[in-house]
Scaffold this active site. Structure first.
Site, short mmCIF file in Angstrom:
data_model
loop_
_atom_site.label_atom_id
_atom_site.label_comp_id
_atom_site.label_asym_id
_atom_site.label_seq_id
_atom_site.Cartn_x
_atom_site.Cartn_y
_atom_site.Cartn_z
N ARG A 36 0.84 -1.22 0.00
CA ARG A 36 0.00 0.00 0.00
C ARG A 36 0.86 1.25 0.00
O ARG A 36 0.49 2.27 -0.58
CB ARG A 36 -0.92 -0.03 1.22
CG ARG A 36 -1.89 1.13 1.29
CD ARG A 36 -2.87 0.94 2.43
NE ARG A 36 -2.19 0.76 3.71
CZ ARG A 36 -2.82 0.53 4.86
NH1 ARG A 36 -4.14 0.42 4.88
NH2 ARG A 36 -2.15 0.39 5.98
N ASP A 37 2.03 1.18 0.66
CA ASP A 37 2.96 2.31 0.73
C ASP A 37 4.06 2.09 -0.30
O ASP A 37 4.90 1.19 -0.13
CB ASP A 37 3.55 2.40 2.14
CG ASP A 37 4.46 3.60 2.33
OD1 ASP A 37 5.36 3.81 1.49
OD2 ASP A 37 4.27 4.33 3.32
N ASN A 88 -2.39 -11.92 0.88
CA ASN A 88 -1.83 -11.85 2.22
C ASN A 88 -2.24 -10.59 2.98
O ASN A 88 -2.32 -10.61 4.21
CB ASN A 88 -0.30 -11.90 2.13
CG ASN A 88 0.36 -11.57 3.45
OD1 ASN A 88 0.35 -12.36 4.39
ND2 ASN A 88 0.93 -10.38 3.54
N SER A 140 -6.08 -17.95 9.24
CA SER A 140 -5.60 -17.90 10.61
C SER A 140 -6.17 -19.07 11.40
O SER A 140 -7.29 -19.52 11.14
CB SER A 140 -6.04 -16.59 11.27
OG SER A 140 -5.84 -16.61 12.67
N TYR A 164 -11.42 -9.84 13.22
CA TYR A 164 -10.37 -10.57 12.50
C TYR A 164 -10.72 -12.04 12.32
O TYR A 164 -10.70 -12.56 11.20
CB TYR A 164 -9.06 -10.43 13.27
CG TYR A 164 -7.89 -11.14 12.63
CD1 TYR A 164 -7.22 -10.58 11.54
CD2 TYR A 164 -7.43 -12.36 13.13
CE1 TYR A 164 -6.14 -11.22 10.95
CE2 TYR A 164 -6.36 -13.01 12.55
CZ TYR A 164 -5.71 -12.44 11.47
OH TYR A 164 -4.65 -13.09 10.89
N SER A 167 -13.71 -12.61 10.03
CA SER A 167 -13.39 -12.32 8.62
C SER A 167 -12.57 -13.44 8.01
O SER A 167 -12.75 -13.79 6.83
CB SER A 167 -12.65 -10.98 8.50
OG SER A 167 -11.35 -11.04 9.06
N LYS A 168 -11.66 -14.01 8.78
CA LYS A 168 -10.84 -15.11 8.26
C LYS A 168 -11.68 -16.39 8.09
O LYS A 168 -11.42 -17.20 7.19
CB LYS A 168 -9.65 -15.37 9.19
CG LYS A 168 -8.64 -14.23 9.21
CD LYS A 168 -8.00 -13.99 7.84
CE LYS A 168 -6.89 -12.96 7.90
NZ LYS A 168 -6.23 -12.75 6.59
#
Length: 245
Positions: A36-37, A88, A140, A164, A167-168
């Site tokens: 993203r950066d 990822n 996860s 989290y 969502s996983k």
């Protein structure tokens, strides 16, 4: 693998993504390191190039649909296909479960679920053009119903990661349904998709609270990204080869 294998790893400027990019590069892949950066992405890619690996940083905010489509267009122009996609990039919200709001759930799902679907959908024509397209969704152990279902288990005690872990869990269902669709649809049968469970790994996401290294966690991701034609699809696999459903 041959040197012409093209791999895209999202969220790869550090942690599991970085180690996945490194290990794929060591296997001879041309690796596109998504970040993203842009600055951090280029710095990470430069480290791997110093190791003699074929790694190029590509700016990629997975929650930006236009950026995802632009990268797909670039890969089509430069490579004509994509052999490996590692989804990822992820986010975590550590609010205590009884204080979690719908907005916090929504933000986490935006990255961990909706963005994965966006990236996969955009890259699917390129993966289909590969002779052995492979997709790995980084899941996860906290997504496991079996492991969290026991009230006294350490996974059940993790009461600060509701967005989290849920969502996983959704990501695992996405993996299964894609695998079934690939199996049923002519022209897609050669594609394989699996969820990887890297274990509790020392990364920024876990505040480095583990003795298990990112390099160790990346092994199952790379294994699933380089499966032979008779390998599994639709699985949720750990480093030990187990499915922690």
């Amino acid at each position: 693998m041959v040197s012409s294998t093209v791999a895209l790893v999202t969220g790869a400027n550090k942690g599991l993504g970085f180690e996945t990019a490194r290990q794929l590069g060591r296997r001879g892949a041309t690796v596109l390191l998504g970040s993203r950066d842009p600055g951090r992405g280029e710095a990470a890619a430069a480290v791997l190039r110093e190791e003699g690996l074929d790694v190029t940083a590509v700016p990629l905010d997975v929650t930006d649909a236009a950026a995802v489509r632009a990268l797909a267009d670039r890969l089509r122009a430069e490579h004509g296909r994509l052999d490996i996609l590692v989804n990822n990039a992820g986010s975590i919200d550590e609010t205590p479960i009884l204080d979690v709001s719908a907005e916090q759930m929504r933000r986490t799902f935006e990255t961990n679920v909706f963005a994965v679907t966006e990236v996969t959908h955009a890259m699917l024509p390129l993966l289909r053009a590969s002779t052995a397209g492979r997709i790995v969704n980084v899941a996860s152990t906290t997504a496991s119903f079996a492991l969290t279902g026991e009230i006294d288990s350490p996974y059940a005690a993790a009461e600060h990661i509701l967005p989290y872990s849920s969502s996983k869990a959704a990501l695992n269902m996405i993996t299964v349904r894609y695998a079934q669709a690939f199996h049923r649809t002519p022209g897609y049968e050669h594609l394989k998709i699996n969820s990887a469970s890297p274990g509790h790994v020392a990364t920024d996401l876990t505040h480095h609270g583990s003795s298990r290294t990112a390099a160790e966690g990346a092994r199952i991701i790379v294994h699933l990204a380089t499966l032979p034609a008779d390998g599994p699809s639709g699985g949720y696999l750990s480093d030990a080869g187990q499915q922690p459903w």
